[in-house]
Motif scaffolding. Structure first.
Motif, PDB file in Angstrom:
ATOM      1  N   GLU A 166       0.819  -1.202   0.000  1.00  0.00           N
ATOM      2  CA  GLU A 166       0.000   0.000   0.000  1.00  0.00           C
ATOM      3  C   GLU A 166       0.858   1.260   0.000  1.00  0.00           C
ATOM      4  N   ALA A 167       0.214   2.382  -0.262  1.00  0.00           N
ATOM      5  CA  ALA A 167       0.912   3.668  -0.234  1.00  0.00           C
ATOM      6  C   ALA A 167       1.598   3.881   1.117  1.00  0.00           C
ATOM      7  N   ASP A 168       0.956   3.456   2.207  1.00  0.00           N
ATOM      8  CA  ASP A 168       1.553   3.595   3.540  1.00  0.00           C
ATOM      9  C   ASP A 168       2.911   2.903   3.613  1.00  0.00           C
ATOM     10  N   ASP A 169       3.009   1.731   3.001  1.00  0.00           N
ATOM     11  CA  ASP A 169       4.251   0.959   3.046  1.00  0.00           C
ATOM     12  C   ASP A 169       5.341   1.603   2.186  1.00  0.00           C
ATOM     13  N   ILE A 170       4.926   2.157   1.054  1.00  0.00           N
ATOM     14  CA  ILE A 170       5.880   2.867   0.202  1.00  0.00           C
ATOM     15  C   ILE A 170       6.432   4.075   0.948  1.00  0.00           C
ATOM     16  N   ILE A 171       5.543   4.815   1.602  1.00  0.00           N
ATOM     17  CA  ILE A 171       5.966   5.991   2.367  1.00  0.00           C
ATOM     18  C   ILE A 171       6.874   5.583   3.523  1.00  0.00           C
ATOM     19  N   ALA A 172       6.552   4.481   4.198  1.00  0.00           N
ATOM     20  CA  ALA A 172       7.385   4.013   5.305  1.00  0.00           C
ATOM     21  C   ALA A 172       8.778   3.638   4.815  1.00  0.00           C
ATOM     22  N   THR A 173       8.844   2.964   3.673  1.00  0.00           N
ATOM     23  CA  THR A 173      10.134   2.552   3.121  1.00  0.00           C
ATOM     24  C   THR A 173      10.965   3.774   2.732  1.00  0.00           C
ATOM     25  N   TRP A 174      10.323   4.744   2.100  1.00  0.00           N
ATOM     26  CA  TRP A 174      11.018   5.991   1.793  1.00  0.00           C
ATOM     27  C   TRP A 174      11.511   6.662   3.069  1.00  0.00           C
ATOM     28  N   SER A 175      10.649   6.733   4.080  1.00  0.00           N
ATOM     29  CA  SER A 175      10.985   7.480   5.296  1.00  0.00           C
ATOM     30  C   SER A 175      12.237   6.915   5.959  1.00  0.00           C
ATOM     31  N   ALA A 176      12.357   5.591   5.996  1.00  0.00           N
ATOM     32  CA  ALA A 176      13.526   4.976   6.619  1.00  0.00           C
ATOM     33  C   ALA A 176      14.798   5.311   5.841  1.00  0.00           C
ATOM     34  N   ASN A 177      14.712   5.220   4.514  1.00  0.00           N
ATOM     35  CA  ASN A 177      15.890   5.515   3.690  1.00  0.00           C
ATOM     36  C   ASN A 177      16.281   6.988   3.756  1.00  0.00           C
ATOM     37  N   MET A 178      15.293   7.856   3.723  1.00  0.00           N
ATOM     38  CA  MET A 178      15.585   9.287   3.749  1.00  0.00           C
ATOM     39  C   MET A 178      16.126   9.715   5.112  1.00  0.00           C
ATOM     40  N   ARG A 179      15.654   9.091   6.169  1.00  0.00           N
ATOM     41  CA  ARG A 179      16.177   9.395   7.501  1.00  0.00           C
ATOM     42  C   ARG A 179      17.659   9.011   7.586  1.00  0.00           C
ATOM     43  N   ARG A 180      17.992   7.847   7.036  1.00  0.00           N
ATOM     44  CA  ARG A 180      19.394   7.419   7.038  1.00  0.00           C
ATOM     45  C   ARG A 180      20.261   8.358   6.199  1.00  0.00           C
ATOM     46  N   ALA A 181      19.641   9.000   5.206  1.00  0.00           N
ATOM     47  CA  ALA A 181      20.377   9.934   4.348  1.00  0.00           C
ATOM     48  C   ALA A 181      20.461  11.336   4.954  1.00  0.00           C
ATOM     49  N   GLY A 182      19.919  11.508   6.156  1.00  0.00           N
ATOM     50  CA  GLY A 182      20.042  12.781   6.847  1.00  0.00           C
ATOM     51  C   GLY A 182      18.865  13.723   6.715  1.00  0.00           C
ATOM     52  N   PHE A 183      17.751  13.250   6.169  1.00  0.00           N
ATOM     53  CA  PHE A 183      16.559  14.079   6.020  1.00  0.00           C
ATOM     54  C   PHE A 183      15.615  13.901   7.202  1.00  0.00           C
ATOM     55  N   ARG A 184      14.804  14.906   7.449  1.00  0.00           N
ATOM     56  CA  ARG A 184      13.638  14.707   8.305  1.00  0.00           C
ATOM     57  C   ARG A 184      12.451  14.478   7.389  1.00  0.00           C
ATOM     58  N   ASN A 185      11.483  13.722   7.865  1.00  0.00           N
ATOM     59  CA  ASN A 185      10.324  13.348   7.058  1.00  0.00           C
ATOM     60  C   ASN A 185       9.103  14.200   7.394  1.00  0.00           C
ATOM     61  N   ALA A 186       8.454  14.699   6.350  1.00  0.00           N
ATOM     62  CA  ALA A 186       7.146  15.337   6.491  1.00  0.00           C
ATOM     63  C   ALA A 186       6.138  14.402   5.837  1.00  0.00           C
ATOM     64  N   ILE A 187       5.261  13.822   6.635  1.00  0.00           N
ATOM     65  CA  ILE A 187       4.278  12.860   6.139  1.00  0.00           C
ATOM     66  C   ILE A 187       3.003  13.623   5.794  1.00  0.00           C
ATOM     67  N   VAL A 188       2.721  13.764   4.513  1.00  0.00           N
ATOM     68  CA  VAL A 188       1.586  14.579   4.060  1.00  0.00           C
ATOM     69  C   VAL A 188       0.382  13.664   3.856  1.00  0.00           C
ATOM     70  N   SER A 189      -0.501  13.667   4.846  1.00  0.00           N
ATOM     71  CA  SER A 189      -1.654  12.765   4.842  1.00  0.00           C
ATOM     72  C   SER A 189      -2.611  13.183   5.940  1.00  0.00           C
ATOM     73  N   GLY A 190      -3.864  12.781   5.787  1.00  0.00           N
ATOM     74  CA  GLY A 190      -4.827  12.967   6.865  1.00  0.00           C
ATOM     75  C   GLY A 190      -5.059  11.679   7.628  1.00  0.00           C
ATOM     76  N   ASP A 191      -4.298  10.643   7.292  1.00  0.00           N
ATOM     77  CA  ASP A 191      -4.483   9.304   7.858  1.00  0.00           C
ATOM     78  C   ASP A 191      -3.641   9.143   9.117  1.00  0.00           C
ATOM     79  N   LYS A 192      -4.303   8.880  10.255  1.00  0.00           N
ATOM     80  CA  LYS A 192      -3.575   8.757  11.521  1.00  0.00           C
ATOM     81  C   LYS A 192      -2.639   7.555  11.535  1.00  0.00           C
ATOM     82  N   ASP A 193      -2.903   6.541  10.704  1.00  0.00           N
ATOM     83  CA  ASP A 193      -2.023   5.373  10.663  1.00  0.00           C
ATOM     84  C   ASP A 193      -0.573   5.776  10.409  1.00  0.00           C
TER      85      ASP A 193
END
Length: 303
Positions: free
Chosen positions: A115-142
């Motif tokens: 699902e889109a949630d899983d794609i976003i989670a996978t991106w978030s982990a990689n981007m965090r390791r690359a030194g970014f902070r994540n902004a999760i743009v969604s209205g979904d509390k999950d």
């Protein structure tokens, strides 16, 4: 939220904004050959406003393509089966929404089992390791479960931004407990059952005391001493429904290993492809030309 010197990557849950557009823009809006373009127009408006407000240099847009065929349906066939499939007039617009976002210079990904949630989670982990902070743009509390450190959750439509502390204040549990929370009280939107009779307040108290469902189940006897209505009968209820509670938590937990190329460089904004935007504008019968111009300008400003 405190200011940060770290670069920010914006990870967008596209479906929420496409569906919002579908319901908020009149379906009488038609484009070439009478094709409905209300969702496409509304999604373009969202992308334009997002690009102008965020001035983002790194963006990933995740599209839900698994529908009722995600790996979670293999674990629990009833998962999301309470939802109606998108009507044909909306289905036709999904591919154009994705094409529009790509033409505007955004990196877009969908998957038939994740699902889109899983794609976003996978991106978030990689981007965090690359030194970014994540902004999760969604209205979904999950998706609030993804927040760590300086990350934040942004409900763009309501213009609400929450950091980890804000999530705790809004939902009653910290980000790392969101999946436990949903495991206990369930989620009617996704057809996650939870434990019968356990509501949000009870779940919040339990998780405030124990920190996770696993530790809670290791200490069921201690629950009778908590200030919860029906505390004396709660341990038996939780024990009886332990299997469904753990399954519910599993269903609510995002996967950080979606089989996608999550290289940080892919999320770097590109210049807008003006000819592609013009092609979509033609499909829309000229509607949204002003938005396309603004979207191209915002894209080229940071590319």
């Amino acid at each position: 939220m405190q200011a940060t010197s770290r670069r920010t990557v914006y990870l967008i849950d596209a479906s929420i904004y496409i569906f919002r557009a579908w319901f908020s823009v009149p379906d009488s809006m038609r484009g070439e050959n009478g094709m409905p373009v209300n969702a496409l127009y509304g999604f373009c408006r969202f992308l334009t406003e997002f690009a102008e407000k965020s001035n983002a240099s790194h963006v990933g847009i995740a599209f839900d393509e698994s529908l009722t065929q995600s790996f979670r349906n293999e674990l629990y066939p009833a998962y999301k089966m309470n939802r109606e499939l998108p009507p044909e007039d909306l289905k036709k617009q999904f591919k154009y929404c994705k094409r529009l976002a790509e033409a505007a210079g955004f990196h877009c990904v969908g998957h038939d089992r994740y699902e889109a949630d899983d794609i976003i989670a996978t991106w978030s982990a990689n981007m965090r390791r690359a030194g970014f902070r994540n902004a999760i743009v969604s209205g979904d509390k999950d998706l609030a479960q993804l927040l760590q450190g300086e990350d934040f959750w942004w409900d763009f439509a309501r213009n609400v931004q929450l950091d980890s502390y804000g999530v705790t204040q809004k939902f009653g549990v910290p980000p790392e407990c969101i999946q436990d929370y949903l495991g206990l009280c369930g989620d009617a939107v996704d057809n996650i059952p939870g434990v019968p009779g356990v509501g949000p307040k009870t779940a919040s108290v339990l998780l405030s005391e124990f920190g996770s469902m696993e530790r809670m189940y290791d200490n069921l006897d201690a629950i009778t001493q908590l200030p919860i209505r029906g505390a004396k009968s709660l341990p038996e209820k939780l024990a009886t429904h332990k299997e469904v509670a753990m399954l519910s938590k599993l269903l609510a937990t995002v996967a950080y290993d979606a089989p996608i190329d999550a290289s940080p460089d892919l999320l770097q904004r590109r210049s807008a492809e003006v000819s592609s935007l013009q092609e979509i504008g033609h499909i829309m019968g000229g509607r949204g030309d002003g938005l396309f111009a603004r979207l191209a300008e915002a894209s080229n400003r940071v590319a």
